[in-house]
Design a protein around this motif. Structure first.
Motif, short mmCIF file in Angstrom:
data_model
loop_
_atom_site.label_atom_id
_atom_site.label_comp_id
_atom_site.label_asym_id
_atom_site.label_seq_id
_atom_site.Cartn_x
_atom_site.Cartn_y
_atom_site.Cartn_z
N LEU A 1 -5.84 9.62 -51.72
CA LEU A 1 -6.01 8.56 -52.66
C LEU A 1 -6.92 7.41 -51.95
CD1 LEU A 1 -2.36 8.30 -53.89
CD2 LEU A 1 -4.33 8.25 -55.38
N VAL A 2 -6.64 7.34 -50.60
CA VAL A 2 -7.50 6.60 -49.90
C VAL A 2 -9.15 7.19 -50.04
CG1 VAL A 2 -8.07 5.57 -47.83
CG2 VAL A 2 -5.79 5.49 -48.52
N ASP A 3 -9.06 8.24 -49.99
CA ASP A 3 -10.82 8.94 -49.77
C ASP A 3 -11.30 8.76 -51.11
OD1 ASP A 3 -10.89 10.03 -47.20
OD2 ASP A 3 -11.03 12.11 -48.11
N ASP A 4 -10.28 8.65 -52.19
CA ASP A 4 -10.88 8.62 -53.60
C ASP A 4 -11.34 7.18 -53.80
OD1 ASP A 4 -10.83 11.18 -54.00
OD2 ASP A 4 -9.13 11.11 -55.46
N ALA A 5 -10.62 6.20 -53.29
CA ALA A 5 -10.91 4.78 -53.36
C ALA A 5 -12.28 4.59 -52.53
CB ALA A 5 -9.91 3.78 -52.83
N LEU A 6 -12.33 5.23 -51.17
CA LEU A 6 -13.38 4.93 -50.29
C LEU A 6 -14.67 5.35 -50.83
CD1 LEU A 6 -12.13 5.85 -46.76
CD2 LEU A 6 -12.71 3.70 -47.63
N ASP A 7 -14.67 6.34 -51.63
CA ASP A 7 -15.89 6.92 -52.35
C ASP A 7 -16.83 5.97 -52.95
OD1 ASP A 7 -17.23 9.66 -52.67
OD2 ASP A 7 -17.35 8.76 -54.51
N TYR A 8 -16.01 4.75 -53.28
CA TYR A 8 -16.61 3.85 -54.13
C TYR A 8 -16.80 2.56 -53.36
CZ TYR A 8 -16.37 6.48 -58.52
OH TYR A 8 -16.56 7.54 -59.46
N SER A 9 -16.14 2.66 -52.10
CA SER A 9 -16.08 1.23 -51.54
C SER A 9 -16.55 1.17 -50.16
CB SER A 9 -14.67 0.66 -51.54
OG SER A 9 -13.75 1.51 -50.95
N ALA A 10 -16.64 2.22 -49.40
CA ALA A 10 -17.00 2.26 -48.13
C ALA A 10 -18.46 2.39 -47.85
CB ALA A 10 -16.34 3.63 -47.31
N SER A 11 -18.87 2.22 -46.75
CA SER A 11 -20.38 2.36 -46.26
C SER A 11 -20.50 4.00 -45.99
CB SER A 11 -20.81 1.71 -45.10
OG SER A 11 -19.90 2.16 -44.02
N GLN A 12 -21.56 4.25 -46.16
CA GLN A 12 -21.97 5.80 -45.83
C GLN A 12 -21.57 6.28 -44.38
OE1 GLN A 12 -25.59 7.50 -47.56
NE2 GLN A 12 -26.06 8.59 -45.68
N ALA A 13 -22.09 5.39 -43.48
CA ALA A 13 -21.79 5.39 -42.04
C ALA A 13 -20.09 5.65 -42.02
CB ALA A 13 -22.09 4.50 -41.25
N ALA A 14 -19.30 4.74 -42.52
CA ALA A 14 -17.84 4.83 -42.36
C ALA A 14 -17.33 6.31 -43.20
CB ALA A 14 -17.38 3.67 -43.01
N LEU A 15 -17.84 6.46 -44.26
CA LEU A 15 -17.50 7.62 -45.05
C LEU A 15 -17.82 9.13 -44.57
CD1 LEU A 15 -15.65 8.08 -47.51
CD2 LEU A 15 -17.97 7.94 -49.01
N GLY A 16 -18.98 9.17 -44.03
CA GLY A 16 -19.27 10.51 -43.38
C GLY A 16 -20.04 11.26 -44.37
N LYS A 17 -20.08 10.79 -45.69
CA LYS A 17 -20.80 11.41 -46.64
C LYS A 17 -21.48 10.42 -47.58
CE LYS A 17 -16.71 11.55 -49.83
NZ LYS A 17 -16.02 12.70 -50.81
N THR A 18 -22.46 10.73 -48.38
CA THR A 18 -23.00 9.87 -49.40
C THR A 18 -21.87 9.23 -50.44
OG1 THR A 18 -24.53 11.57 -49.46
CG2 THR A 18 -25.08 9.70 -50.98
N VAL A 19 -22.01 7.89 -50.10
CA VAL A 19 -21.12 6.96 -51.21
C VAL A 19 -21.53 7.22 -52.56
CG1 VAL A 19 -20.49 4.54 -51.61
CG2 VAL A 19 -20.81 5.23 -49.34
#
Length: 322
Positions: free
Chosen positions: A207-225
């Motif tokens: 669930l957090v991952d799915d939220a991060l896909d729209y709210s994190a930076s690319q560097a923090a997410l480790g993949k393309t936002v």
């Protein structure tokens, strides 16, 4: 996370050595691609859970090391296959294996890692362990296929979405922790409690991952936002925005996700709608509910460093959303 890693450091190092050894092959492309995966890092969260769960249950042998490696092989194999299916260019902030080596090599090396995982399962010798991990492997595949079926379909229900993430993510978390109790020969109730902990943690994590896909930076997410958006994946932030939206907003979601008619500014508009309806906060709040369920499941075990470290992992997974 650091506390848990330090707690089982020797076991984790033994697990890492086993992973590297079992990734070896006379077929040069296999260790070459595998070395790329190892170099890309990763937190080894799932094998850490196996190691910590076994220690929590008082186990003092070394079977849990092989099973932790097995869990990591299953996870890595699914990542290789997922990146091909999703046409992902990045994994953990670096070029994905399929981007570097091609889809065919990634799929086949993923198959090799699954085979290595099953070798480790059978070498352990426990039919119960084999049942748990093989069932989890089948459930992961079912979850991925269900996600493929529901992709681009705004008629997907929350129940279907939760079924997807329970299959593709939470099942392996549950298996990783449950086998820790099995190798320690603990009662079925302890194994069930650890499976509950792992499953709830896995749900919170995804669930957090799915939220991060729209709210994190690319560097923090480790993949393309925005990868989920571009692929038309139906995740909880989207579902909540669709359910709470006006007819005009729903027409927008159908255009960008079902028709895959995505234009400049559409991702930004998606974010605007999610903020308008509070869907990212609501998704993280749902993750916290699962996090509490995970922590509660540890209640039957005596207090100690392992239990505290496993409880801390819950907060670590949810705190990524900050």
């Amino acid at each position: 996370m650091t506390t848990l890693t330090n707690l089982v450091r020797d076991d984790l190092e033994a697990c890492n050595r086993l992973i590297v050894a079992r990734m070896d092959s006379p077929v040069a492309l296999i260790p070459q691609l595998a070395a790329h995966l190892v170099a890309a890092g990763g937190k080894r969260l799932r094998p850490l859970l196996t190691l910590a769960a076994a220690r929590l249950c008082g186990y003092r042998g070394d079977r849990h090391v092989g099973l932790a490696a097995c869990v990591e092989f299953i996870h890595t194999a699914t990542l290789l296959h997922d990146d091909v299916v999703d046409e992902s260019a990045l994994r953990r902030g670096q070029a994905s294996a399929n981007a570097l080596f091609g889809n065919k090599a990634s799929v086949l090396v993923g198959d090799f890692l699954f085979a290595r995982a099953f070798q480790l399962m059978t070498q352990d010798g426990s039919l119960r362990v084999l049942e748990i991990l093989s069932s989890a492997s089948a459930t992961i595949a079912e979850g991925e296929v269900l996600q493929l079926v529901t992709q681009n379909d705004t008629a997907t229900t929350q129940e279907q979405y939760l079924q997807v993430i329970e299959g593709k993510t939470a099942a392996l978390f549950a298996a990783a922790t449950e086998v820790g109790a099995v190798v320690a020969d603990r009662p079925a109730e302890d194994a069930a409690a650890l499976a509950t902990y792992g499953r709830a943690l896995g749900m919170a994590f995804q669930l957090v991952d799915d939220a991060l896909d729209y709210s994190a930076s690319q560097a923090a997410l480790g993949k393309t936002v925005g990868d989920d958006f571009r692929e038309g994946k139906i995740t909880l932030p989207v579902l909540l925005a669709f359910e709470g939206g006006t007819e005009e907003e729903r027409a927008y979601w159908r255009r960008v996700l079902e028709d895959r008619d995505q234009r400049d500014g559409d991702l930004e508009h998606a974010l605007e709608l999610m903020h308008r309806h509070g869907t990212l906060d609501a998704t993280v709040a749902r993750a916290r509910d699962y996090g509490r369920a995970a922590t509660d499941a540890l209640g039957r075990f005596p207090d100690g460093p392992e239990r505290r470290a496993l409880a801390d992992i819950v907060e670590f997974c949810i705190a990524r959303a900050r």
